[in-house]
Design an enzyme around this catalytic site. Structure first.
Site, PDB file in Angstrom:
ATOM      1  CE1 TYR A 123      -0.417  22.179   3.794  1.00  0.00           C
ATOM      2  CE2 TYR A 123      -2.567  21.386   3.135  1.00  0.00           C
ATOM      3  CZ  TYR A 123      -1.613  22.380   3.143  1.00  0.00           C
ATOM      4  OH  TYR A 123      -1.861  23.562   2.504  1.00  0.00           O
ATOM      5  CE  LYS A 190       8.499  24.649  -8.986  1.00  0.00           C
ATOM      6  NZ  LYS A 190       8.173  25.602 -10.044  1.00  0.00           N
ATOM      7  CG  ASP A 223       5.502  26.400 -11.671  1.00  0.00           C
ATOM      8  OD1 ASP A 223       5.354  25.212 -11.994  1.00  0.00           O
ATOM      9  OD2 ASP A 223       6.584  27.001 -11.813  1.00  0.00           O
ATOM     10  CG  ASP A 247      -5.051  23.209   0.931  1.00  0.00           C
ATOM     11  OD1 ASP A 247      -6.286  23.070   0.922  1.00  0.00           O
ATOM     12  OD2 ASP A 247      -4.443  23.841   1.808  1.00  0.00           O
TER      13      ASP A 247
END
Ligand code: NAI
Length: 359
Positions: A123, A190, A223, A247
Site C-alpha cells: 500500500y 505468507k 490464510d 487491512d
C-alpha cells in the site's frame, strides 16, 4: 492547560459520528482544546487539496488528532491517510477488536488486537501503470534479471519489507502486549510463498520475540489465520502483520465483534497519534442520522488513555458498554433485525451514552 486535539470531521458519515464522539468525550468532564480542521474529498472540491497545509500544521502542534473517515475517489488522489502517515511517521496501526456484551456476534469471547505496519508493503503507492514508459523498462529489467516475462499490458505494484521497519512495528506490538497485560503475540505472514519479503518480516518478528521471553510468541500464515479466527478467535491475542494483511484481518476482526460500527483504531508514531475508526464514509447512510458512532467514540476512549486521562476513558467506555448491553438505544447494525427504521439514530445513541457518562 487543556490538551489540544485536532478534530477532522471528514466526509460522508464523518461529521455526524465526530460530532457524537466529541459530545460524548465532553460528557466525561475532560477539558480538551479542539482545533477543527476540514480535510478529505469535500475539502478537495472546495480548496483543491484534500489535505491542506493548515491541517498538517495543526497536527504538528497538537500531536494528537481525532479523525472521521475521508472519501477517496477511485482513480483520483491517494487516501489522505497515506501522506499523514509519512508526514508524522505513524508507523503502526492499532485496531482492537473486542466483543462487548450485547453486540451481534457468534463469538462473544473475541478480544484480539490487530497491529499492522503502515509503512512499506503493497500500500505504499509505488505503482507503475500499464502505459508508463518506466513500466516497460521495469518489465525488461525483470525479464533480464529474473527470467520472468510480464505481459506487455500489465501494471506493476511493488511490495517491499525492510528489516528495520518490521522490527519497529513488532517491537510496538510487544510493547502494547506488555502495557495491556496481553499474554501472546502472533506474527502473521505468507513467508512460505513470498519467501523474500515476508521472510524478512518473519525473521524480524522472531528476533524481536527473543527479546521478550515473558510474552508467548508464535506465527501463522495469513490464510490459515483467517480460518482459525472465524472458528476460534478466543485462542488469539495480539496479532502483528504487514499493512496489506492487516487491512483484511482487521475488517474480519470487526466482523467478529459486531461490525465496523464497533471497530476503533489509531495510527501511531513515536510522538504523534491519529485516532480514527476502521470504517469508511458509509455513503448510503451519510446525513441520515443512521451511522453507529461507537467505533469513533471507542477511538476517543483510546485517545483519552493516550492523553493520560484514564478516568475519563473508563467512564466513556463504561457508558458505551452499558448502552450496548441494554440494546435499547443502539443503531441498526447492532439490532437483531438490522432495520434502520425501528433502530435508534446516531444522535439518540450518542445521547444515551452521554446520559450514562454524566451520571
Ligand atoms: P465503509 O466502511 O464506508 O462501508 C462498508 C459497510 O459498512 C457499508 O455497508 C456501510 O454502510 C457499513 N458501515 C460502515 N461504517 C458504519 C457505521 N459507523 N455504522 C453503520 N454502518 C457502517 O467502506 P467502503 O464502502 O468500502 O468505503 C466508502 C468510502 O470510505 C470510500 O471512499 C473509501 O475510500 C473510504 N474509506 C475511508 C477510510 C478512512 O478514512 N479511514 C477507511 C475506509 C474507507
Amino acid at each position: 492547560m487543556a490538551n489540544r486535539v485536532t478534530l477532522i470531521p471528514g466526509d460522508g458519515i464523518g461529521p455526524e459520528v465526530t460530532e457524537a464522539a466529541q459530545r460524548a468525550i465532553a460528557a466525561t468532564g475532560v477539558a480538551l482544546a479542539w482545533d477543527r480542521q476540514d480535510a478529505g474529498y469535500e475539502t478537495w472540491e472546495r480548496e483543491g487539496d484534500p489535505l491542506p497545509r493548515r491541517v498538517i500544521e495543526s497536527i504538528r502542534e497538537s500531536r494528537v488528532a481525532l479523525k472521521g473517515p475521508t472519501k477517496t475517489p477511485v482513480g483520483g488522489f491517494r487516501p489522505i491517510n497515506m501522506p499523514l502517515r509519512s508526514e508524522f511517521d505513524l508507523f503502526a496501526g492499532i485496531r482492537p477488536c473486542r466483543a462487548y456484551p450485547g453486540v451481534p456476534t457468534r463469538h462473544p469471547e473475541t478480544d484480539i488486537v490487530v497491529v499492522r505496519m503502515t509503512h512499506e508493503d503493497l500500500y505504499a503507492g509505488v505503482e507503475f501503470g500499464r502505459r508508463d514508459g518506466a513500466t516497460a523498462e521495469l518489465r525488461q529489467f525483470i525479464a533480464r534479471t529474473h527470467g520472468t516475462e510480464l505481459p506487455g499490458d500489465s501494471a506493476i505494484t511493488i511490495k517491499w519489507l525492510s528489516g528495520g521497519a518490521c522490527r519497529r512495528v513488532v517491537r510496538r506490538a510487544f510493547a502494547y502486549a506488555s502495557e495491556h497485560g496481553r499474554r501472546r503475540v502472533t506474527a502473521v505472514h505468507k513467508a512460505n510463498v513470498m519467501k523474500e519479503s515476508d521472510g524478512v518480516f518473519l525473521e524480524a518478528a522472531q528476533e524481536v520475540a527473543a527479546e521478550h521471553p515473558d510474552i508467548e510468541f508464535d506465527d501463522r500464515r495469513v490464510d490459515s489465520l483467517c480460518c482459525e479466527l472465524v472458528m476460534r478467535p478466543d485462542e488469539f491475542d495480539v496479532l502483528v502483520m504487514p499493512v496489506f494483511y492487516g487491512d483484511f484481518v482487521s475488517d474480519l476482526g470487526a466482523g467478529l465483534v459486531g461490525g465496523l460500527g464497533m471497530a476503533p483504531g489509531v495510527n501511531l508514531g513515536d510522538d504523534c497519534a491519529v485516532f480514527e475508526a476502521v470504517h469508511g464514509t458509509a455513503p448510503k447512510h451519510a446525513g441520515r442520522n443512521r451511522a453507529n458512532p461507537f467505533a469513533l467514540m471507542l477511538s476517543g476512549v483510546m485517545m483519552l488513555r493516550h492523553l493520560g486521562e484514564p478516568d475519563a476513558a473508563d467512564r466513556l467506555e463504561q457508558a458505551i458498554v452499558e448502552v450496548v448491553r441494554e440494546g435499547r438505544a443502539v443503531t441498526y447494525d447492532l439490532t437483531p433485525s438490522r432495520d434502520v427504521q425501528s433502530a435508534a439514530g446516531t444522535s439518540e445513541a450518542a445521547n444515551a451514552v452521554i446520559e450514562k457518562a454524566l451520571t
